[in-house]
Design a protein around this motif. Structure first.
Motif, PDB file in Angstrom:
ATOM      1  N   HIS A 253       0.840  -1.207   0.000  1.00 34.27           N
ATOM      2  CA  HIS A 253       0.000   0.000   0.000  1.00 34.27           C
ATOM      3  C   HIS A 253       0.875   1.257   0.000  1.00 34.27           C
ATOM      4  O   HIS A 253       0.596   2.215  -0.745  1.00 34.27           O
ATOM      5  CB  HIS A 253      -0.914  -0.002   1.214  1.00 34.27           C
ATOM      6  N   ALA A 254       1.917   1.246   0.822  1.00 30.63           N
ATOM      7  CA  ALA A 254       2.799   2.409   0.889  1.00 30.63           C
ATOM      8  C   ALA A 254       3.524   2.615  -0.441  1.00 30.63           C
ATOM      9  O   ALA A 254       3.721   3.759  -0.884  1.00 30.63           O
ATOM     10  CB  ALA A 254       3.812   2.236   2.023  1.00 30.63           C
ATOM     11  N   GLU A 255       3.905   1.514  -1.103  1.00 29.78           N
ATOM     12  CA  GLU A 255       4.608   1.621  -2.374  1.00 29.78           C
ATOM     13  C   GLU A 255       3.688   2.149  -3.464  1.00 29.78           C
ATOM     14  O   GLU A 255       4.112   2.940  -4.321  1.00 29.78           O
ATOM     15  CB  GLU A 255       5.182   0.263  -2.765  1.00 29.78           C
ATOM     16  N   VAL A 256       2.424   1.733  -3.461  1.00 29.35           N
ATOM     17  CA  VAL A 256       1.473   2.257  -4.443  1.00 29.35           C
ATOM     18  C   VAL A 256       1.313   3.756  -4.266  1.00 29.35           C
ATOM     19  O   VAL A 256       1.336   4.526  -5.243  1.00 29.35           O
ATOM     20  CB  VAL A 256       0.119   1.536  -4.313  1.00 29.35           C
ATOM     21  N   VAL A 257       1.181   4.205  -3.024  1.00 30.43           N
ATOM     22  CA  VAL A 257       1.065   5.638  -2.747  1.00 30.43           C
ATOM     23  C   VAL A 257       2.300   6.377  -3.235  1.00 30.43           C
ATOM     24  O   VAL A 257       2.211   7.439  -3.874  1.00 30.43           O
ATOM     25  CB  VAL A 257       0.838   5.859  -1.242  1.00 30.43           C
ATOM     26  N   ARG A 258       3.481   5.821  -2.959  1.00 34.16           N
ATOM     27  CA  ARG A 258       4.722   6.479  -3.359  1.00 34.16           C
ATOM     28  C   ARG A 258       4.800   6.610  -4.884  1.00 34.16           C
ATOM     29  O   ARG A 258       5.177   7.662  -5.406  1.00 34.16           O
ATOM     30  CB  ARG A 258       5.915   5.678  -2.830  1.00 34.16           C
ATOM     31  N   ARG A 259       4.440   5.545  -5.592  1.00 32.66           N
ATOM     32  CA  ARG A 259       4.553   5.578  -7.052  1.00 32.66           C
ATOM     33  C   ARG A 259       3.517   6.501  -7.690  1.00 32.66           C
ATOM     34  O   ARG A 259       3.818   7.185  -8.669  1.00 32.66           O
ATOM     35  CB  ARG A 259       4.425   4.164  -7.614  1.00 32.66           C
ATOM     36  N   LEU A 260       2.318   6.534  -7.154  1.00 33.26           N
ATOM     37  CA  LEU A 260       1.316   7.446  -7.701  1.00 33.26           C
ATOM     38  C   LEU A 260       1.722   8.890  -7.473  1.00 33.26           C
ATOM     39  O   LEU A 260       1.564   9.747  -8.354  1.00 33.26           O
ATOM     40  CB  LEU A 260      -0.045   7.165  -7.061  1.00 33.26           C
ATOM     41  N   ARG A 261       2.256   9.155  -6.283  1.00 34.48           N
ATOM     42  CA  ARG A 261       2.709  10.519  -6.000  1.00 34.48           C
ATOM     43  C   ARG A 261       3.849  10.896  -6.939  1.00 34.48           C
ATOM     44  O   ARG A 261       3.889  12.018  -7.481  1.00 34.48           O
ATOM     45  CB  ARG A 261       3.154  10.616  -4.538  1.00 34.48           C
ATOM     46  N   GLY A 262       4.771   9.956  -7.181  1.00 31.99           N
ATOM     47  CA  GLY A 262       5.883  10.231  -8.076  1.00 31.99           C
ATOM     48  C   GLY A 262       5.447  10.444  -9.516  1.00 31.99           C
ATOM     49  O   GLY A 262       6.102  11.165 -10.277  1.00 31.99           O
ATOM     50  N   ALA A 263       4.340   9.801  -9.909  1.00 33.29           N
ATOM     51  CA  ALA A 263       3.834   9.949 -11.273  1.00 33.29           C
ATOM     52  C   ALA A 263       2.947  11.183 -11.430  1.00 33.29           C
ATOM     53  O   ALA A 263       2.447  11.446 -12.529  1.00 33.29           O
ATOM     54  CB  ALA A 263       3.050   8.698 -11.670  1.00 33.29           C
ATOM     55  N   GLY A 264       2.734  11.922 -10.337  1.00 30.62           N
ATOM     56  CA  GLY A 264       1.917  13.126 -10.417  1.00 30.62           C
ATOM     57  C   GLY A 264       0.433  12.860 -10.489  1.00 30.62           C
ATOM     58  O   GLY A 264      -0.336  13.725 -10.932  1.00 30.62           O
ATOM     59  N   VAL A 265      -0.007  11.674 -10.037  1.00 32.04           N
ATOM     60  CA  VAL A 265      -1.436  11.343 -10.043  1.00 32.04           C
ATOM     61  C   VAL A 265      -2.069  11.881  -8.758  1.00 32.04           C
ATOM     62  O   VAL A 265      -1.665  11.486  -7.659  1.00 32.04           O
ATOM     63  CB  VAL A 265      -1.659   9.817 -10.137  1.00 32.04           C
ATOM     64  N   PRO A 266      -3.042  12.784  -8.844  1.00 34.68           N
ATOM     65  CA  PRO A 266      -3.683  13.283  -7.622  1.00 34.68           C
ATOM     66  C   PRO A 266      -4.562  12.202  -6.994  1.00 34.68           C
ATOM     67  O   PRO A 266      -5.285  11.486  -7.686  1.00 34.68           O
ATOM     68  CB  PRO A 266      -4.531  14.458  -8.123  1.00 34.68           C
ATOM     69  N   PHE A 267      -4.487  12.067  -5.690  1.00 34.95           N
ATOM     70  CA  PHE A 267      -5.294  11.050  -5.010  1.00 34.95           C
ATOM     71  C   PHE A 267      -5.506  11.464  -3.564  1.00 34.95           C
ATOM     72  O   PHE A 267      -4.830  12.357  -3.035  1.00 34.95           O
ATOM     73  CB  PHE A 267      -4.602   9.679  -5.066  1.00 34.95           C
ATOM     74  N   ALA A 268      -6.451  10.780  -2.935  1.00 31.35           N
ATOM     75  CA  ALA A 268      -6.714  10.983  -1.509  1.00 31.35           C
ATOM     76  C   ALA A 268      -7.141   9.654  -0.915  1.00 31.35           C
ATOM     77  O   ALA A 268      -7.855   8.874  -1.563  1.00 31.35           O
ATOM     78  CB  ALA A 268      -7.807  12.032  -1.302  1.00 31.35           C
ATOM     79  N   ALA A 269      -6.705   9.362   0.281  1.00 33.72           N
ATOM     80  CA  ALA A 269      -7.102   8.134   0.978  1.00 33.72           C
ATOM     81  C   ALA A 269      -8.491   8.333   1.574  1.00 33.72           C
ATOM     82  O   ALA A 269      -8.739   9.304   2.294  1.00 33.72           O
ATOM     83  CB  ALA A 269      -6.098   7.792   2.066  1.00 33.72           C
ATOM     84  N   VAL A 270      -9.402   7.422   1.259  1.00 33.40           N
ATOM     85  CA  VAL A 270     -10.780   7.486   1.760  1.00 33.40           C
ATOM     86  C   VAL A 270     -11.213   6.090   2.182  1.00 33.40           C
ATOM     87  O   VAL A 270     -10.491   5.110   1.995  1.00 33.40           O
ATOM     88  CB  VAL A 270     -11.748   8.043   0.686  1.00 33.40           C
ATOM     89  N   SER A 271     -12.389   5.990   2.746  1.00 34.46           N
ATOM     90  CA  SER A 271     -12.941   4.698   3.132  1.00 34.46           C
ATOM     91  C   SER A 271     -13.749   4.105   1.987  1.00 34.46           C
ATOM     92  O   SER A 271     -14.400   4.838   1.226  1.00 34.46           O
ATOM     93  CB  SER A 271     -13.831   4.840   4.373  1.00 34.46           C
ATOM     94  N   ARG A 272     -13.730   2.827   1.886  1.00 31.18           N
ATOM     95  CA  ARG A 272     -14.492   2.126   0.857  1.00 31.18           C
ATOM     96  C   ARG A 272     -15.988   2.331   1.078  1.00 31.18           C
ATOM     97  O   ARG A 272     -16.469   2.251   2.212  1.00 31.18           O
ATOM     98  CB  ARG A 272     -14.157   0.638   0.917  1.00 31.18           C
ATOM     99  N   PRO A 273     -16.755   2.615   0.023  1.00 35.55           N
ATOM    100  CA  PRO A 273     -18.211   2.749   0.185  1.00 35.55           C
ATOM    101  C   PRO A 273     -18.818   1.466   0.735  1.00 35.55           C
ATOM    102  O   PRO A 273     -18.319   0.363   0.496  1.00 35.55           O
ATOM    103  CB  PRO A 273     -18.692   3.021  -1.245  1.00 35.55           C
ATOM    104  N   ARG A 274     -19.885   1.623   1.444  1.00 38.84           N
ATOM    105  CA  ARG A 274     -20.573   0.453   1.990  1.00 38.84           C
ATOM    106  C   ARG A 274     -21.068  -0.410   0.840  1.00 38.84           C
ATOM    107  O   ARG A 274     -21.710   0.081  -0.094  1.00 38.84           O
ATOM    108  CB  ARG A 274     -21.752   0.898   2.852  1.00 38.84           C
ATOM    109  N   PRO A 275     -20.765  -1.735   0.857  1.00 36.99           N
ATOM    110  CA  PRO A 275     -21.204  -2.608  -0.243  1.00 36.99           C
ATOM    111  C   PRO A 275     -22.708  -2.540  -0.445  1.00 36.99           C
ATOM    112  O   PRO A 275     -23.485  -2.489   0.514  1.00 36.99           O
ATOM    113  CB  PRO A 275     -20.761  -3.999   0.224  1.00 36.99           C
ATOM    114  N   SER A 276     -23.127  -2.524  -1.718  1.00 36.37           N
ATOM    115  CA  SER A 276     -24.541  -2.384  -2.037  1.00 36.37           C
ATOM    116  C   SER A 276     -25.291  -3.707  -2.000  1.00 36.37           C
ATOM    117  O   SER A 276     -26.517  -3.721  -1.999  1.00 36.37           O
ATOM    118  CB  SER A 276     -24.690  -1.785  -3.435  1.00 36.37           C
ATOM    119  N   GLY A 277     -24.555  -4.815  -1.999  1.00 33.51           N
ATOM    120  CA  GLY A 277     -25.211  -6.122  -2.022  1.00 33.51           C
ATOM    121  C   GLY A 277     -25.553  -6.602  -3.409  1.00 33.51           C
ATOM    122  O   GLY A 277     -26.168  -7.653  -3.576  1.00 33.51           O
ATOM    123  N   ALA A 278     -25.175  -5.839  -4.450  1.00 34.30           N
ATOM    124  CA  ALA A 278     -25.435  -6.283  -5.819  1.00 34.30           C
ATOM    125  C   ALA A 278     -24.627  -7.532  -6.108  1.00 34.30           C
ATOM    126  O   ALA A 278     -23.528  -7.716  -5.612  1.00 34.30           O
ATOM    127  CB  ALA A 278     -25.072  -5.176  -6.810  1.00 34.30           C
TER     128      ALA A 278
END
Length: 452
Positions: A253-278
């Protein structure tokens, strides 16, 4: 509408006919045939389950001319051909190449991508994942690094309805009203980023997984217990995110964050939406997007005869679902009225109430030497009223093709069958039933209707 990716020419094979380098696992592919009791087996990866009518016809012809005539749907929306002559590999590869189903020989086993099968068809979900599907497949096939992915590594593209998000993929892209959500593994932590960056972020995460796995010390040769209860020998390496120990998952997880930041991809850590049950699409007509309609079709035990496949292929473009079903797309109003009856007469499920709904099984005997029983025949004998929970029959403890989520697990054991209620990583107290067909059918029906 989801569209099949246009293929580039198949790269030439080496002069000695050697297969492309493998990642160490034994998953079959289109170019690596697996020897089974009923002949050789080929597994053709079909990203998003999307097939043009021409591609579907080519698969049917290959099954009839080179195999036993049947087509088997998998829990990842792929197709297996069985009963092949072991020497038919080069001819099959040529057929698939000409149909545009082999854009890269080096990547054919790693194109494991499932997508919401009704995306763009029924007006639900927050976005149509068709652009994601094409771009993810293009990026996978364009990366030298991804050739090291296991044939078991899975990517899911969910349009926001929550259907394929529940399948336990290694990487999941989820459509959201704020853009895209990227989930690595099966945790609840996700990264929110622009929808246009979703495919590139998924490729970044896949390559980060490979580097993290390479840097993670293997356990000793006695093997380790996985979260799904299986013991994986250490020499097999880390094929999926869930195979990594907890500290390595955190490092990933930390490596994914590091690589996205290095590639200039804007992102924010959030919580997963509650599953809809579909879950799996309901069987029957699909409307709601203002254009041509579609038909969601169930396939008993995921096995299609040549006649059934030809009827589906002739009806329109297809989307194979991870629940071993088929969605026929591009139907006019008149065809939508006549097609359900035609397919139902051919033994397929085109509406509610079929006793086959939610019933799955591995190949069992006589196709698999490891199976202890003909579980497909046993499943057929035990069908009855539709149960609340799906059921999956397995001929041995490997439980090949078993679903994700919540289901009733029926496993052949010496002298009978073990029946368990599985919910995610939790398995309830099992009940063992002896070799009495009536008692087995009753026990399975009772388990499927459980409310605990």
């Amino acid at each position: 509408m989801l569209a099949a990716m246009s293929a580039s020419p198949l790269p030439p094979r080496s002069p000695d006919g050697a297969q492309p380098p493998s990642s160490g696992d034994a998953c079959p592919g289109a170019l690596r045939l697996h020897r089974a009791d009923d002949g050789a087996l080929a597994r053709i990866r079909i990203p998003g389950g999307v097939l043009t009518s021409r591609q579907a016809t080519a698969l049917g012809d290959a099954a009839g001319r080179l195999g036993d005539g049947e087509l088997h749907l998998t829990s990842r929306g792929n197709v297996q051909l069985r009963g092949l002559d072991p020497g038919s590999g080069p001819e099959l590869a040529g057929v698939l190449d000409r149909a545009g189903l082999l854009p890269s020989a080096r990547h054919e086993r790693v194109r494991n991508v499932v997508a919401s099968p009704l995306s763009g068809l029924d007006g639900r979900g927050t976005m149509d994942v068709a652009p994601w599907l094409d771009e993810v497949d293009r990026l996978l096939c364009g990366s030298d690094r991804t050739t090291a992915l296991s044939g078991r590594f899975l990517l899911a593209l969910d349009d926001g309805r929550g259907d394929v998000d529940a399948l336990g993929a290694d990487l999941t892209l989820i459509g959201h009203h704020t853009g895209a959500l990227l989930r690595v593994g099966d945790g609840d932590a996700v990264l929110r980023l622009p929808a246009s960056e979703g495919p590139r972020a998924a490729l970044t995460a896949a390559e980060a997984f490979l580097d993290t796995a390479d840097a993670t010390p293997r356990p000793d040769e006695t093997g380790e217990r996985r979260s799904d209860g299986e013991t994986r020998p250490a020499r097999d390496g880390f094929w999926r995110v869930r195979d990594l120990p907890g500290d390595a998952v955190d490092a990933l997880h930390a490596e994914v964050v590091r690589r996205l930041r290095g590639a200039g991809v804007p992102f924010a850590a959030v919580s997963r939406p509650r599953p809809s049950g579909a879950g799996a699409p309901a069987h029957g007509p699909v409307t709601g997007n203002g254009g041509a309609a579609s038909l969601s079709v169930g396939v008993p035990l995921g096995r299609l005869s040549r006649d059934q496949w030809e009827r589906l292929s002739a009806a329109g473009p297809l989307r194979l679902t991870p629940w071993r079903g088929v969605v026929v797309t591009g139907l006019g109003a008149g065809r939508l009225r006549s097609l359900p009856g035609e397919l139902a007469a051919a033994g397929l499920i085109t509406g509610p109430g079929s006793p086959w709904s939610g019933v799955g099984a591995c190949i069992g005997r006589p196709g698999c030497a490891k199976s202890l029983a003909d579980v497909r025949a046993q499943a057929a004998a035990a069908t009855g009223p539709v149960g609340r929970l799906p059921v999956y029959w397995s001929g041995c403890e490997r439980r090949c093709g078993r679903p994700s989520g919540e289901w009733i697990d029926v496993v052949a054991v010496p002298g009978g069958h073990r029946i368990s209620h599985v919910r995610g990583d939790t398995t309830g107290r099992p009940v063992t039933v002896g070799d009495d067909p009536a008692a087995l059918a009753a026990a399975v029906a009772a388990a499927r209707d459980t409310r605990t």
